[in-house]
Design a protein around this motif. Structure first.
Motif, PDB file in Angstrom:
ATOM      1  N   LEU A 102       0.792  -1.142  -0.048  1.00  0.00           N
ATOM      2  CA  LEU A 102      -0.004   0.189   0.013  1.00  0.00           C
ATOM      3  C   LEU A 102       1.024   1.154   0.073  1.00  0.00           C
ATOM      4  N   ASP A 103       2.098   1.000  -0.017  1.00  0.00           N
ATOM      5  CA  ASP A 103       3.035   2.407   0.034  1.00  0.00           C
ATOM      6  C   ASP A 103       3.076   3.006  -1.370  1.00  0.00           C
ATOM      7  N   VAL A 104       2.424   2.300  -2.205  1.00  0.00           N
ATOM      8  CA  VAL A 104       2.526   2.884  -3.640  1.00  0.00           C
ATOM      9  C   VAL A 104       1.435   4.030  -3.737  1.00  0.00           C
ATOM     10  N   LEU A 105       0.597   3.841  -2.739  1.00  0.00           N
ATOM     11  CA  LEU A 105      -0.530   5.101  -2.505  1.00  0.00           C
ATOM     12  C   LEU A 105      -0.063   6.420  -2.233  1.00  0.00           C
ATOM     13  N   PHE A 106       1.060   6.546  -1.688  1.00  0.00           N
ATOM     14  CA  PHE A 106       1.666   7.626  -1.187  1.00  0.00           C
ATOM     15  C   PHE A 106       2.877   8.284  -2.093  1.00  0.00           C
TER      16      PHE A 106
END
Length: 322
Positions: free
Chosen positions: A40-44
């Protein structure tokens, strides 16, 4: 690895650890959720295109941070389902799911910062492509069996995880064997670095990248029928340009992240910076446009990675070996 593989791995690990202590669907769902969380780090956003690339698989994939987070998530799950007596079992399951996620990612070439906060080194074995059906299908099949036949869930998960792990071991063995062959017959004795990685979706056709001071060689090794020496194509690079911009912040970041497997070209008063590890035949996944004085944020060039053309070319190479 791709999201489906991580979901299946997480669900399989949770199903095996939880056994018949909880409903199979419950273990599958929470395993899948935990297996997805690190990505979910790709969301930031981290600021610019290069920062976003190199920051992926960093803090959210660090083994220490995931280990510290695992009891929190396990407590939440056990509280939601009123299973306080199973907290330790859930803790073990979630810890293994979270930790196996970055360990699987390490098997690809991208780069995973397992050791944060102690080391910023991006680790990548590079023995398997980011999407490989032969790795994922045993896990997916095991989950289908577990959901349809709950009484077989533990055995199905064990077999699925076992088969996928054997495939990973095979990929490493194949990579090491081919690397030894390449090292014995280098196209140029003064090679600075050698990279051997599989082409998309398989571990039969491998790409060989040999970096030198004045450019790089690219060749391919076909396990099905490599009877002759590897045929290399040489791509010249401006060594003076690399030296001149070695301390440029964007160039330095890609140089470190790619372990030196990058190219730098001058184009219309700007620099084109390319990670050579992901892609083949000058068809690369990550290229960036940067300003020589670093006055503007780096921008990602439109992705020209044509997977269809790549796959058709691979099929031709594999068939030619028959």
């Amino acid at each position: 690895m791709d999201s489906l593989s991580q979901i299946c791995l997480g669900a399989g690990v949770a199903t095996l650890v939880m056994g018949r202590k909880v409903p199979v669907k419950q273990a599958v769902v929470w395993g899948a959720v935990a297996g997805t969380l690190p990505d979910l780090d790709v969301l930031f956003s981290s600021g610019d295109a290069i920062a976003n690339m190199v920051s992926h698989r960093s803090n959210s994939h660090a083994l220490l941070y995931l280990a510290l987070f695992s009891p929190v998530l396990a407590w939440l799950i056990s509280a939601v389902h009123r299973q306080s007596a199973l907290f330790l079992r859930w803790w073990l399951a979630i810890a293994l799911v979270l930790i196996t996620h970055p360990l699987l990612d390490v098997m690809t070439i991208y780069g995973t910062r397992l050791g944060l906060p102690f080391t910023d080194t991006p680790f990548g074995v590079g023995s398997i492509f980011i999407i490989d059906p032969l790795y994922t299908l045993p896990l997916l099949g095991a989950l289908v069996i577990a959901l349809l036949r709950p009484q077989w869930s533990s055995k199905a998960a064990a077999y699925g995880l076992g088969l996928s792990s054997v495939y990973l071991f095979w990929s490493v063995a194949a990579q090491q064997s081919i690397t030894a062959t390449v090292q014995a017959e280098l196209p140029e004795p003064a090679a600075e670095a050698v990279l051997v990685t599989p082409t998309p979706f398989n571990t039969l056709l491998w790409r060989v990248l040999v970096m030198t001071e004045h450019g790089y060689y690219e060749g391919f090794y076909n396990i099905l029928g490599q009877s002759a020496a590897i045929e290399y194509q040489f791509f010249p690079q401006d060594s003076l340009l690399k030296t001149r911009y070695a301390n440029h912040p964007d160039v330095a970041r890609i140089a470190a992240f790619s372990h030196g497997f990058y190219s730098l070209q001058s184009q219309d008063n700007k620099l084109v910076l390319t990670d050579l590890r992901m892609g083949l035949r000058q068809n690369y996944a990550f290229s960036f446009l940067v300003t020589p004085d670093a006055s503007s944020p780096a921008t990602a060039l439109p992705r020209a990675y044509d997977m269809g053309t790549t796959v058709r070319w691979m099929q031709q190479q594999l068939v030619a070996a028959d």
